[in-house]
Design a protein around this motif. Structure first.
Motif, PDB file in Angstrom:
ATOM      1  N   ARG A 357      10.102  -6.551 -14.456  1.00 33.72           N
ATOM      2  CA  ARG A 357       8.974  -5.665 -14.392  1.00 33.72           C
ATOM      3  C   ARG A 357       7.695  -6.314 -13.924  1.00 33.72           C
ATOM      4  NH1 ARG A 357      11.063  -4.805 -19.765  1.00 33.72           N
ATOM      5  NH2 ARG A 357       9.604  -6.287 -20.879  1.00 33.72           N
ATOM      6  N   ARG A 358       7.701  -7.523 -13.960  1.00 30.89           N
ATOM      7  CA  ARG A 358       6.465  -8.291 -13.350  1.00 30.89           C
ATOM      8  C   ARG A 358       6.648  -8.521 -11.688  1.00 30.89           C
ATOM      9  NH1 ARG A 358       4.301 -12.783 -17.981  1.00 30.89           N
ATOM     10  NH2 ARG A 358       4.273 -11.311 -19.435  1.00 30.89           N
ATOM     11  N   ALA A 359       7.734  -8.385 -11.185  1.00 30.45           N
ATOM     12  CA  ALA A 359       8.430  -8.994  -9.821  1.00 30.45           C
ATOM     13  C   ALA A 359       7.354  -8.376  -8.825  1.00 30.45           C
ATOM     14  CB  ALA A 359       9.821  -8.777  -9.609  1.00 30.45           C
ATOM     15  N   PRO A 360       7.112  -9.280  -8.021  1.00 30.57           N
ATOM     16  CA  PRO A 360       6.197  -8.772  -6.976  1.00 30.57           C
ATOM     17  C   PRO A 360       6.572  -7.958  -5.702  1.00 30.57           C
ATOM     18  CG  PRO A 360       6.820 -11.139  -6.485  1.00 30.57           C
ATOM     19  CD  PRO A 360       7.498 -10.740  -7.705  1.00 30.57           C
ATOM     20  N   ASN A 361       8.228  -7.955  -5.754  1.00 31.12           N
ATOM     21  CA  ASN A 361       8.838  -7.186  -4.516  1.00 31.12           C
ATOM     22  C   ASN A 361       9.995  -6.479  -5.234  1.00 31.12           C
ATOM     23  OD1 ASN A 361      10.821  -9.054  -3.992  1.00 31.12           O
ATOM     24  ND2 ASN A 361       9.117 -10.435  -3.449  1.00 31.12           N
ATOM     25  N   LEU A 362      10.491  -5.341  -4.537  1.00 34.46           N
ATOM     26  CA  LEU A 362      11.583  -4.806  -4.979  1.00 34.46           C
ATOM     27  C   LEU A 362      13.196  -5.559  -5.024  1.00 34.46           C
ATOM     28  CD1 LEU A 362      11.155  -1.426  -3.136  1.00 34.46           C
ATOM     29  CD2 LEU A 362      10.801  -1.844  -5.538  1.00 34.46           C
ATOM     30  N   ALA A 363      13.096  -6.468  -4.084  1.00 35.21           N
ATOM     31  CA  ALA A 363      14.311  -7.418  -3.935  1.00 35.21           C
ATOM     32  C   ALA A 363      14.480  -8.431  -5.113  1.00 35.21           C
ATOM     33  CB  ALA A 363      14.258  -8.265  -2.677  1.00 35.21           C
ATOM     34  N   GLU A 364      13.322  -8.794  -5.372  1.00 34.75           N
ATOM     35  CA  GLU A 364      13.220  -9.573  -6.603  1.00 34.75           C
ATOM     36  C   GLU A 364      13.470  -9.026  -7.966  1.00 34.75           C
ATOM     37  OE1 GLU A 364      10.199 -13.200  -8.190  1.00 34.75           O
ATOM     38  OE2 GLU A 364      10.061 -12.663  -6.294  1.00 34.75           O
ATOM     39  N   ARG A 365      12.958  -7.770  -8.079  1.00 35.56           N
ATOM     40  CA  ARG A 365      13.007  -7.122  -9.250  1.00 35.56           C
ATOM     41  C   ARG A 365      14.463  -6.453  -9.346  1.00 35.56           C
ATOM     42  NH1 ARG A 365       9.311  -1.936  -8.704  1.00 35.56           N
ATOM     43  NH2 ARG A 365       7.897  -3.643  -8.593  1.00 35.56           N
ATOM     44  N   ALA A 366      15.000  -6.273  -8.261  1.00 37.39           N
ATOM     45  CA  ALA A 366      16.386  -5.902  -8.371  1.00 37.39           C
ATOM     46  C   ALA A 366      17.413  -6.853  -8.825  1.00 37.39           C
ATOM     47  CB  ALA A 366      17.073  -5.289  -7.191  1.00 37.39           C
ATOM     48  N   HIS A 367      17.119  -7.989  -8.416  1.00 42.55           N
ATOM     49  CA  HIS A 367      17.730  -9.402  -8.778  1.00 42.55           C
ATOM     50  C   HIS A 367      17.805  -9.871 -10.222  1.00 42.55           C
ATOM     51  CE1 HIS A 367      19.333 -13.724  -8.543  1.00 42.55           C
ATOM     52  NE2 HIS A 367      18.317 -14.029  -9.149  1.00 42.55           N
ATOM     53  N   LEU A 368      16.577  -9.963 -10.675  1.00 51.29           N
ATOM     54  CA  LEU A 368      16.458  -9.918 -12.235  1.00 51.29           C
ATOM     55  C   LEU A 368      16.874  -8.821 -13.005  1.00 51.29           C
ATOM     56  CD1 LEU A 368      12.594 -11.344 -11.539  1.00 51.29           C
ATOM     57  CD2 LEU A 368      14.622 -12.721 -12.228  1.00 51.29           C
ATOM     58  N   THR A 369      16.780  -7.654 -12.564  1.00 50.08           N
ATOM     59  CA  THR A 369      17.277  -6.593 -13.431  1.00 50.08           C
ATOM     60  C   THR A 369      18.781  -6.878 -13.438  1.00 50.08           C
ATOM     61  OG1 THR A 369      15.613  -5.124 -12.676  1.00 50.08           O
ATOM     62  CG2 THR A 369      17.527  -4.390 -13.465  1.00 50.08           C
ATOM     63  N   ARG A 370      19.445  -7.270 -12.597  1.00 48.00           N
ATOM     64  CA  ARG A 370      21.077  -7.596 -12.461  1.00 48.00           C
ATOM     65  C   ARG A 370      21.228  -8.824 -13.378  1.00 48.00           C
ATOM     66  NH1 ARG A 370      20.604  -6.381  -6.932  1.00 48.00           N
ATOM     67  NH2 ARG A 370      20.357  -8.424  -6.350  1.00 48.00           N
ATOM     68  N   GLN A 371      20.446  -9.758 -13.333  1.00 50.93           N
ATOM     69  CA  GLN A 371      20.509 -10.924 -14.449  1.00 50.93           C
ATOM     70  C   GLN A 371      20.465 -10.398 -15.778  1.00 50.93           C
ATOM     71  OE1 GLN A 371      21.911 -12.973 -11.899  1.00 50.93           O
ATOM     72  NE2 GLN A 371      20.900 -14.667 -12.754  1.00 50.93           N
ATOM     73  N   ALA A 372      19.487  -9.648 -16.185  1.00 50.75           N
ATOM     74  CA  ALA A 372      19.457  -9.069 -17.462  1.00 50.75           C
ATOM     75  C   ALA A 372      20.757  -8.305 -17.653  1.00 50.75           C
ATOM     76  CB  ALA A 372      18.195  -8.203 -17.609  1.00 50.75           C
ATOM     77  N   ALA A 373      20.998  -7.445 -17.148  1.00 49.74           N
ATOM     78  CA  ALA A 373      22.456  -6.720 -17.329  1.00 49.74           C
ATOM     79  C   ALA A 373      23.633  -7.447 -17.571  1.00 49.74           C
ATOM     80  CB  ALA A 373      22.481  -5.655 -16.263  1.00 49.74           C
TER      81      ALA A 373
END
Length: 380
Positions: A357-373
């Motif tokens: 949710r705090r990620a500065p860009n879409l690519a990083e946000r997508a990566h962290l979301t995949r890690q959580a999932a």
């Protein structure tokens, strides 16, 4: 000077520029420049039509900035995507502009911000993100810098340290941001290294080459992030790595250690490891200790916590992380990684989601979301 009048006219002028085709960020910068011009000119020559005057000057500033951006991009187009090793060509006017914008009348931080905006081509938002400050704060800083240099002669170039800081920030934005400026930053740093004998210039060039060497392996074909430990090291540019290491070794032999040499040494240790598991994390921690003595910044300490977690175990990394404010960018992502390594998957999954949710860009946000999932799936 009627500052109330200026403030009241600003929104209207901004809307007119946007209607004429300027994007909002560029229009904001142009209007700021016009306001600075008004502050300088109006006391002696007040216009009959203040609004018309502001619109005309702001539009001219916008066109000048657009032409400058087009010229900068044209210069970048003639540079190969992968910078060629070897001697640099003769210094061009771009590097000279970097030195002139780093004027002695400005503080180092203001000179860097002004140069990034005026010559580097970065937006106010990108510069604010690099400095970890609100965009409005950075806009004010740049405006003050412009006012400061508006009445001085550009016959005293700035110091090398400020120019290096600008080049590094331009490279970082080009390497990981929305605009590809990495090759241009390397080109200019090569020129600077050819022009002056300075170990930190060499250190910065080595650092850029070592980071740039991994570029092809950093993302998937669809733009997703690939963490360093998971990168295909066969895709790393071994020529750039060899050149970077050679430049670094010569610089370190002079025994005048600086922050860029220390960072390059860390990058060289990563590049030297045949696999992620064979990385010499103990030596990397030692280099981070050197780096914190040179620049004790929260970002450096955050990266050191990761290295400690690899060298001494995740709990040691979490202990090092606990000494940092959790508002430091990517603090939550690092905490998630260390908790995962410690076996606490529930906490790690929650922190990965929060970091996304705090990620500065879409690519990083997508990566962290995949890690959580991924961790949530493992816990089911």
């Amino acid at each position: 000077m009627d500052e109330v009048l200026l403030r009241s006219l600003t929104p209207n002028v901004l809307r007119i520029l946007v209607r004429r085709g300027a994007d909002f960020a560029a229009a904001e910068d142009a209007v700021q420049d016009a306001l600075i011009e008004a502050i300088r000119v109006w006391p002696a020559e007040p216009p009959r039509d203040p609004k018309g005057w502001l619109v005309t000057v702001a539009w001219r500033k916008f066109l000048d900035a657009t032409r400058a951006e087009t010229a900068r991009r044209r210069r970048e187009d003639v540079v190969d995507e992968e910078p060629a090793p070897g001697p640099a060509p003769a210094v061009d006017d771009t590097l000279q502009l970097y030195f002139l914008c780093a004027h002695p009348s400005l503080t180092a931080s203001s000179a860097v911000a002004l140069t990034l905006r005026a010559v580097g081509g970065l937006t106010t938002r990108q510069i604010a993100q690099a400095y970890l400050v609100p965009e409005a704060t950075m806009a004010q800083r740049i405006s003050r810098a412009k006012r400061t240099v508006s009445s001085v002669r550009f016959d005293q170039p700035g110091d090398v340290a400020t120019v290096l800081r600008v080049l590094y920030l331009v490279f970082n934005e080009g390497y990981s941001g929305d605009v590809d400026l990495a090759a241009e930053a390397i080109r200019l740093t090569r020129q600077l290294a050819a022009a002056i004998d300075h170990p930190e210039v060499a250190g910065l060039l080595a650092l850029m080459l070592l980071h740039h060497a991994r570029r092809a392996a950093r993302t998937t074909p669809d733009g997703g992030l690939v963490p360093l430990a998971e990168q295909d090291r066969g895709r790393w540019d071994t020529d750039s790595i060899a050149e970077g290491v050679e430049i670094l070794q010569v610089a370190l032999a002079r025994d005048r250690l600086g922050e860029f040499q220390a960072q390059a040494a860390i990058a060289a240790l990563h590049a030297d490891a045949p696999t992620a598991e064979e990385t010499d994390w103990v030596q990397i921690v030692e280099w981070y200790d050197e780096l914190t003595r040179l620049i004790d910044s929260p970002v450096v300490r955050l990266n050191r916590a990761v290295a400690v977690g690899e060298a001494d175990g995740p709990r040691a990394g979490l202990a090092a992380l606990a000494a940092l404010d959790d508002s430091v960018p990517r603090h939550t992502a690092v905490a998630a990684y260390l908790h995962e390594r410690d076996g606490d998957l529930a906490t790690a999954a929650r922190l990965y989601a929060e970091a996304a949710r705090r990620a500065p860009n879409l690519a990083e946000r997508a990566h962290l979301t995949r890690q959580a999932a991924r961790l949530n799936a493992q816990r089911r």
